[in-house]
Design a protein around this motif. Structure first.
Motif, PDB file in Angstrom:
ATOM      1  N   CYS A 181       8.190  12.156  18.007  1.00 48.54           N
ATOM      2  CA  CYS A 181       8.405  11.244  19.125  1.00 48.54           C
ATOM      3  C   CYS A 181       8.012   9.842  18.676  1.00 48.54           C
ATOM      4  O   CYS A 181       6.903   9.639  18.166  1.00 48.54           O
ATOM      5  CB  CYS A 181       7.580  11.660  20.335  1.00 48.54           C
ATOM      6  SG  CYS A 181       8.147  13.179  21.120  1.00 48.54           S
ATOM      7  N   VAL A 182       8.911   8.908  18.842  1.00 45.93           N
ATOM      8  CA  VAL A 182       8.666   7.532  18.425  1.00 45.93           C
ATOM      9  C   VAL A 182       8.735   6.627  19.650  1.00 45.93           C
ATOM     10  O   VAL A 182       9.585   6.805  20.522  1.00 45.93           O
ATOM     11  CB  VAL A 182       9.682   7.089  17.345  1.00 45.93           C
ATOM     12  CG1 VAL A 182      11.112   7.204  17.851  1.00 45.93           C
ATOM     13  CG2 VAL A 182       9.395   5.673  16.875  1.00 45.93           C
ATOM     14  N   GLU A 183       7.814   5.683  19.711  1.00 51.36           N
ATOM     15  CA  GLU A 183       7.770   4.761  20.847  1.00 51.36           C
ATOM     16  C   GLU A 183       8.671   3.569  20.570  1.00 51.36           C
ATOM     17  O   GLU A 183       8.460   2.824  19.605  1.00 51.36           O
ATOM     18  CB  GLU A 183       6.331   4.292  21.081  1.00 51.36           C
ATOM     19  CG  GLU A 183       6.168   3.395  22.299  1.00 51.36           C
ATOM     20  CD  GLU A 183       4.719   3.026  22.538  1.00 51.36           C
ATOM     21  OE1 GLU A 183       4.427   1.813  22.630  1.00 51.36           O
ATOM     22  OE2 GLU A 183       3.873   3.951  22.615  1.00 51.36           O
ATOM     23  N   LEU A 184       9.665   3.398  21.404  1.00 52.17           N
ATOM     24  CA  LEU A 184      10.582   2.269  21.263  1.00 52.17           C
ATOM     25  C   LEU A 184      11.334   2.053  22.562  1.00 52.17           C
ATOM     26  O   LEU A 184      11.296   2.886  23.464  1.00 52.17           O
ATOM     27  CB  LEU A 184      11.559   2.491  20.095  1.00 52.17           C
ATOM     28  CG  LEU A 184      12.214   3.865  19.905  1.00 52.17           C
ATOM     29  CD1 LEU A 184      13.254   4.159  20.948  1.00 52.17           C
ATOM     30  CD2 LEU A 184      12.844   3.944  18.520  1.00 52.17           C
ATOM     31  N   ALA A 185      12.025   0.923  22.640  1.00 53.07           N
ATOM     32  CA  ALA A 185      12.802   0.602  23.835  1.00 53.07           C
ATOM     33  C   ALA A 185      14.098   1.405  23.833  1.00 53.07           C
ATOM     34  O   ALA A 185      14.580   1.814  22.770  1.00 53.07           O
ATOM     35  CB  ALA A 185      13.114  -0.894  23.866  1.00 53.07           C
ATOM     36  N   PRO A 211       5.059   3.659  15.092  1.00 55.17           N
ATOM     37  CA  PRO A 211       4.471   4.276  16.289  1.00 55.17           C
ATOM     38  C   PRO A 211       5.146   5.615  16.577  1.00 55.17           C
ATOM     39  O   PRO A 211       6.004   5.727  17.455  1.00 55.17           O
ATOM     40  CB  PRO A 211       4.744   3.241  17.385  1.00 55.17           C
ATOM     41  CG  PRO A 211       5.992   2.542  16.936  1.00 55.17           C
ATOM     42  CD  PRO A 211       5.914   2.498  15.435  1.00 55.17           C
ATOM     43  N   ALA A 212       4.757   6.645  15.817  1.00 56.80           N
ATOM     44  CA  ALA A 212       5.397   7.955  15.945  1.00 56.80           C
ATOM     45  C   ALA A 212       4.356   9.058  15.832  1.00 56.80           C
ATOM     46  O   ALA A 212       3.356   8.921  15.119  1.00 56.80           O
ATOM     47  CB  ALA A 212       6.474   8.134  14.884  1.00 56.80           C
ATOM     48  N   ILE A 213       4.613  10.156  16.529  1.00 60.57           N
ATOM     49  CA  ILE A 213       3.736  11.328  16.531  1.00 60.57           C
ATOM     50  C   ILE A 213       4.561  12.561  16.180  1.00 60.57           C
ATOM     51  O   ILE A 213       5.682  12.726  16.666  1.00 60.57           O
ATOM     52  CB  ILE A 213       3.062  11.511  17.910  1.00 60.57           C
ATOM     53  CG1 ILE A 213       1.950  10.481  18.098  1.00 60.57           C
ATOM     54  CG2 ILE A 213       2.499  12.918  18.065  1.00 60.57           C
ATOM     55  CD1 ILE A 213       1.260  10.584  19.452  1.00 60.57           C
ATOM     56  N   SER A 232       6.125   5.851  25.919  1.00 62.83           N
ATOM     57  CA  SER A 232       4.698   5.678  25.636  1.00 62.83           C
ATOM     58  C   SER A 232       4.157   6.846  24.825  1.00 62.83           C
ATOM     59  O   SER A 232       4.202   7.999  25.277  1.00 62.83           O
ATOM     60  CB  SER A 232       3.918   5.551  26.948  1.00 62.83           C
ATOM     61  OG  SER A 232       2.526   5.563  26.708  1.00 62.83           O
ATOM     62  N   LEU A 233       3.629   6.546  23.642  1.00 56.52           N
ATOM     63  CA  LEU A 233       2.978   7.580  22.839  1.00 56.52           C
ATOM     64  C   LEU A 233       1.597   7.914  23.383  1.00 56.52           C
ATOM     65  O   LEU A 233       1.122   9.045  23.233  1.00 56.52           O
ATOM     66  CB  LEU A 233       2.865   7.122  21.386  1.00 56.52           C
ATOM     67  CG  LEU A 233       4.146   7.141  20.545  1.00 56.52           C
ATOM     68  CD1 LEU A 233       3.826   6.739  19.117  1.00 56.52           C
ATOM     69  CD2 LEU A 233       4.808   8.507  20.577  1.00 56.52           C
ATOM     70  N   ASP A 234       0.940   6.955  24.006  1.00 56.82           N
ATOM     71  CA  ASP A 234      -0.393   7.215  24.555  1.00 56.82           C
ATOM     72  C   ASP A 234      -0.327   8.288  25.638  1.00 56.82           C
ATOM     73  O   ASP A 234      -1.183   9.183  25.695  1.00 56.82           O
ATOM     74  CB  ASP A 234      -0.981   5.925  25.132  1.00 56.82           C
ATOM     75  CG  ASP A 234      -1.330   4.918  24.047  1.00 56.82           C
ATOM     76  OD1 ASP A 234      -1.518   5.343  22.886  1.00 56.82           O
ATOM     77  OD2 ASP A 234      -1.402   3.708  24.354  1.00 56.82           O
ATOM     78  N   ALA A 235       0.692   8.215  26.494  1.00 60.46           N
ATOM     79  CA  ALA A 235       0.843   9.222  27.543  1.00 60.46           C
ATOM     80  C   ALA A 235       1.122  10.591  26.940  1.00 60.46           C
ATOM     81  O   ALA A 235       0.613  11.615  27.415  1.00 60.46           O
ATOM     82  CB  ALA A 235       1.963   8.817  28.492  1.00 60.46           C
ATOM     83  N   LEU A 236       1.923  10.626  25.865  1.00 58.31           N
ATOM     84  CA  LEU A 236       2.214  11.894  25.192  1.00 58.31           C
ATOM     85  C   LEU A 236       0.960  12.453  24.535  1.00 58.31           C
ATOM     86  O   LEU A 236       0.656  13.653  24.665  1.00 58.31           O
ATOM     87  CB  LEU A 236       3.310  11.689  24.149  1.00 58.31           C
ATOM     88  CG  LEU A 236       3.586  12.876  23.227  1.00 58.31           C
ATOM     89  CD1 LEU A 236       4.094  14.077  24.019  1.00 58.31           C
ATOM     90  CD2 LEU A 236       4.582  12.496  22.135  1.00 58.31           C
ATOM     91  N   ALA A 237       0.222  11.612  23.811  1.00 62.55           N
ATOM     92  CA  ALA A 237      -0.992  12.072  23.131  1.00 62.55           C
ATOM     93  C   ALA A 237      -1.999  12.632  24.130  1.00 62.55           C
ATOM     94  O   ALA A 237      -2.687  13.626  23.850  1.00 62.55           O
ATOM     95  CB  ALA A 237      -1.600  10.919  22.339  1.00 62.55           C
ATOM     96  N   GLU A 238      -2.074  12.028  25.303  1.00 63.86           N
ATOM     97  CA  GLU A 238      -2.992  12.520  26.332  1.00 63.86           C
ATOM     98  C   GLU A 238      -2.618  13.930  26.772  1.00 63.86           C
ATOM     99  O   GLU A 238      -3.487  14.799  26.935  1.00 63.86           O
ATOM    100  CB  GLU A 238      -2.975  11.562  27.522  1.00 63.86           C
ATOM    101  CG  GLU A 238      -3.939  11.936  28.628  1.00 63.86           C
ATOM    102  CD  GLU A 238      -3.917  10.941  29.773  1.00 63.86           C
ATOM    103  OE1 GLU A 238      -4.475  11.264  30.848  1.00 63.86           O
ATOM    104  OE2 GLU A 238      -3.334   9.849  29.604  1.00 63.86           O
ATOM    105  N   LYS A 239      -1.326  14.182  26.949  1.00 65.44           N
ATOM    106  CA  LYS A 239      -0.879  15.516  27.354  1.00 65.44           C
ATOM    107  C   LYS A 239      -1.101  16.533  26.235  1.00 65.44           C
ATOM    108  O   LYS A 239      -1.487  17.683  26.491  1.00 65.44           O
ATOM    109  CB  LYS A 239       0.593  15.473  27.762  1.00 65.44           C
ATOM    110  CG  LYS A 239       0.847  14.788  29.100  1.00 65.44           C
ATOM    111  CD  LYS A 239       2.299  14.894  29.498  1.00 65.44           C
ATOM    112  CE  LYS A 239       2.519  14.313  30.891  1.00 65.44           C
ATOM    113  NZ  LYS A 239       1.852  15.137  31.939  1.00 65.44           N
ATOM    114  N   LEU A 240      -0.838  16.133  24.984  1.00 67.89           N
ATOM    115  CA  LEU A 240      -1.042  17.049  23.861  1.00 67.89           C
ATOM    116  C   LEU A 240      -2.524  17.380  23.695  1.00 67.89           C
ATOM    117  O   LEU A 240      -2.881  18.541  23.425  1.00 67.89           O
ATOM    118  CB  LEU A 240      -0.476  16.432  22.577  1.00 67.89           C
ATOM    119  CG  LEU A 240       1.045  16.214  22.539  1.00 67.89           C
ATOM    120  CD1 LEU A 240       1.449  15.545  21.227  1.00 67.89           C
ATOM    121  CD2 LEU A 240       1.803  17.521  22.729  1.00 67.89           C
TER     122      LEU A 240
END
Length: 205
Positions: free
Chosen positions: A198-202, A184-186, A161-169
């Protein structure tokens, strides 16, 4: 039930002579069988014994050859990325970022006492990041590096999850940019300006 009638020996000397003859005959037969180079029957018996015997398991390590290092087409066989090495100025500051912000764990099976510099190994999925406290030959200030990490040296990891990462950053006050291609990458940097993507993928393994 019928019984076998044994004829008694005429005298003691006769019994001894018969017994000695049987023993000599048995011993001669044994010598012929046990000497395959003399008797072909003995040789055949040894061959049959060897072919039917169950072999003992070998304790030696499996044989390897240079052929194991290449595939059928002759290309080198790679298993994957084992670790990524990053230079840091202060190990404690980097650990605060990778452990405190990103939640990575140290691999205790990779001690650092045998190396001539300080460092740590951190799990990132099944691979690792190797932090090395060494002089950095590259500019360690964000102002001297490309603003977007996708245009700088970086390594990429997949996550759920990128949303969870963005929240921490955001909570830690760490600047990041999103992929310019729409993926979907940050992209963001650690305290020494090392860039991570970091890229969101399965999961792919």
């Amino acid at each position: 039930m019928a019984t076998m009638k044994l004829s008694p020996c005429a005298n003691v000397h006769t019994c001894r002579a018969k017994t000695a003859g049987v023993v000599r005959a048995s011993y001669s037969a044994f010598r012929l069988i046990s000497r395959p180079n003399v008797n072909p029957i003995g040789k055949r018996l040894q061959q049959l014994s060897a072919s039917t015997a169950t072999p003992l398991p070998s304790l030696a390590p499996p044989a390897t050859s240079s052929a194991d290092a290449v595939d059928a087409s002759g290309k080198l066989t790679f298993h994957g990325v084992h670790h990524v090495a990053l230079i840091c100025k202060e190990l404690e500051r980097s650990l605060e970022f990778y452990q405190g912000v990103l939640g990575m764990e140290i691999n205790p099976d990779r001690p650092h006492h045998k190396l001539p510099y300080r460092g740590a190994w951190l799990w990132i999925g099944p691979e690792m990041i190797h932090l090395m406290e060494l002089p950095n030959p590259d500019p360690a200030e964000n102002s001297k590096r490309p603003e977007h990490g996708g245009r700088d040296r970086h390594f990429c990891v997949g996550m759920a999850s990128l949303d969870a990462l963005a929240e921490k950053l955001d909570k830690a006050g760490i600047t990041y940019t999103r992929s310019m291609s729409g993926r979907p990458a940050i992209f963001f940097r650690d305290p020494d300006a090392n860039c991570l993507e970091c890229v969101e993928l399965a999961p792919w393994r």
